[in-house]
Design an enzyme around this catalytic site. Sequence first.
Site, PDB file in Angstrom:
ATOM      1  N   CYS A   1      -9.670   1.754  -0.736  1.00  0.00           N
ATOM      2  CA  CYS A   1     -10.887   2.131  -0.994  1.00  0.00           C
ATOM      3  C   CYS A   1     -11.490   1.210  -0.320  1.00  0.00           C
ATOM      4  O   CYS A   1     -12.092   1.878   0.984  1.00  0.00           O
ATOM      5  CB  CYS A   1     -11.785   1.836  -2.444  1.00  0.00           C
ATOM      6  SG  CYS A   1     -11.417  -0.537  -2.739  1.00  0.00           S
TER       7      CYS A   1
ATOM      8  N   HIS B   1     -13.627  -2.390  -6.135  1.00  0.00           N
ATOM      9  CA  HIS B   1     -13.994  -1.398  -5.684  1.00  0.00           C
ATOM     10  C   HIS B   1     -15.254  -1.258  -4.605  1.00  0.00           C
ATOM     11  O   HIS B   1     -16.861  -1.892  -4.899  1.00  0.00           O
ATOM     12  CB  HIS B   1     -14.185  -0.514  -6.952  1.00  0.00           C
ATOM     13  CG  HIS B   1     -14.102   0.998  -6.615  1.00  0.00           C
ATOM     14  ND1 HIS B   1     -12.593   1.502  -6.395  1.00  0.00           N
ATOM     15  CD2 HIS B   1     -14.798   1.990  -6.524  1.00  0.00           C
ATOM     16  CE1 HIS B   1     -12.801   2.995  -5.518  1.00  0.00           C
ATOM     17  NE2 HIS B   1     -13.827   3.266  -6.248  1.00  0.00           N
TER      18      HIS B   1
ATOM     19  N   HIS C   1     -14.794   8.332  -1.987  1.00  0.00           N
ATOM     20  CA  HIS C   1     -14.106   7.230  -1.999  1.00  0.00           C
ATOM     21  C   HIS C   1     -12.523   7.305  -2.463  1.00  0.00           C
ATOM     22  O   HIS C   1     -12.697   8.402  -2.669  1.00  0.00           O
ATOM     23  CB  HIS C   1     -14.438   6.070  -3.450  1.00  0.00           C
ATOM     24  CG  HIS C   1     -14.621   7.144  -4.828  1.00  0.00           C
ATOM     25  ND1 HIS C   1     -14.516   5.872  -5.585  1.00  0.00           N
ATOM     26  CD2 HIS C   1     -14.444   8.323  -5.106  1.00  0.00           C
ATOM     27  CE1 HIS C   1     -13.788   6.779  -6.802  1.00  0.00           C
ATOM     28  NE2 HIS C   1     -14.278   8.057  -6.539  1.00  0.00           N
TER      29      HIS C   1
END
Length: 359
Positions: free
Chosen positions: A273, A321, A333
Amino acid sequence: MNRRRCATAAITLVCALTVLASPGQAFAAPEPPPARPGALKDPFKDVPKKSLEEVRLEIEALYRKAASATDAYNLAKEQAERQSAEIVRLAQEIVKGQARIDALKNRAGAAARAQYRDGGLPPEAQLMLTSDPQLFLDGAGRIREGQKATRDLLGELSRTQADLASYTKDASAQWQKLEANRVKQEKAKKEINTQLAAAKKIEDRLQKEELERLVALEQQAEYKAQTAWLSSGVLKEINGRASVQGKRAVHFATAQLGKPYVWGAEGPESFDCSGLTSQAWAAAGKGIPRTSQEQWRLLPHIDIKDMRPGDLIIYHADASHVGMYLGDGAIVHAPRPGRNVTITGAGSMAILGVVRPDK
């Protein structure tokens, strides 16, 4: 505008999904092993059955732990790389410092040899033996210059030796930090592999139909969270326009759609990510921290209502994240292992906050 339509279409597609299985769908316990003669108790007899929703939450928790460990690994790796570069720089300074000391010692030795050739008498004593006044005055000036040169030489030698000792001490400290970060890397790597193996073990026990229903449940959970976020009216306040660098970052990130998530990856074939977001902003000409936790810690925070395309949304309480805002309530993402870079709702996960790399 095309990108905005793409994002909106992706969100609409998610919203249109129907639930293929209810949260109460039972997940079968493992088949019991054959009974052994004399066995007192079936070890699987009292194992309760789990619903597919419980399995989904268990898998999600494992991947979250793996994501946190990935951030720790990436940070340790980044620090180790910086420390390695610093050790190389210090080693170069040490070599130059030693060469400088050798040169200064040679100059001092040359001065000592010259004095020996003059009979071993210091310049002051030789001057006192002359009977020529002009020669005396000229000699006095040269002596003062020579004394200053000697003091300068000794001062420079002393400073260079001190610098050399400092470089050596710093190199030793950096080496110790490097080794500590290597230990952190290995620990984080072990934790990542442990969590991913546990998640895979659970997924491997599911039938094809159960895996399909599991994906549907993931999408349902994301849709529910996104709907609640949009229902808050947040998009009515979000109308920021992307900066030039923000547009470049968005262009890079969306060009990676479909590429697989791999922990620790920074492209070009796969990403995690924060690898995606850091490389997207690097492509836009702006270096940012490598990990989502460091992005949250070091980049300027902004209010959600002021969000614009290119900004980074940090998720979960531990900042484990990150996704890039595209506009129209969507992000791009890299979700987790087993998934590809994709577009999803910005509110589909628990938002910790928003940061702006080019503020």
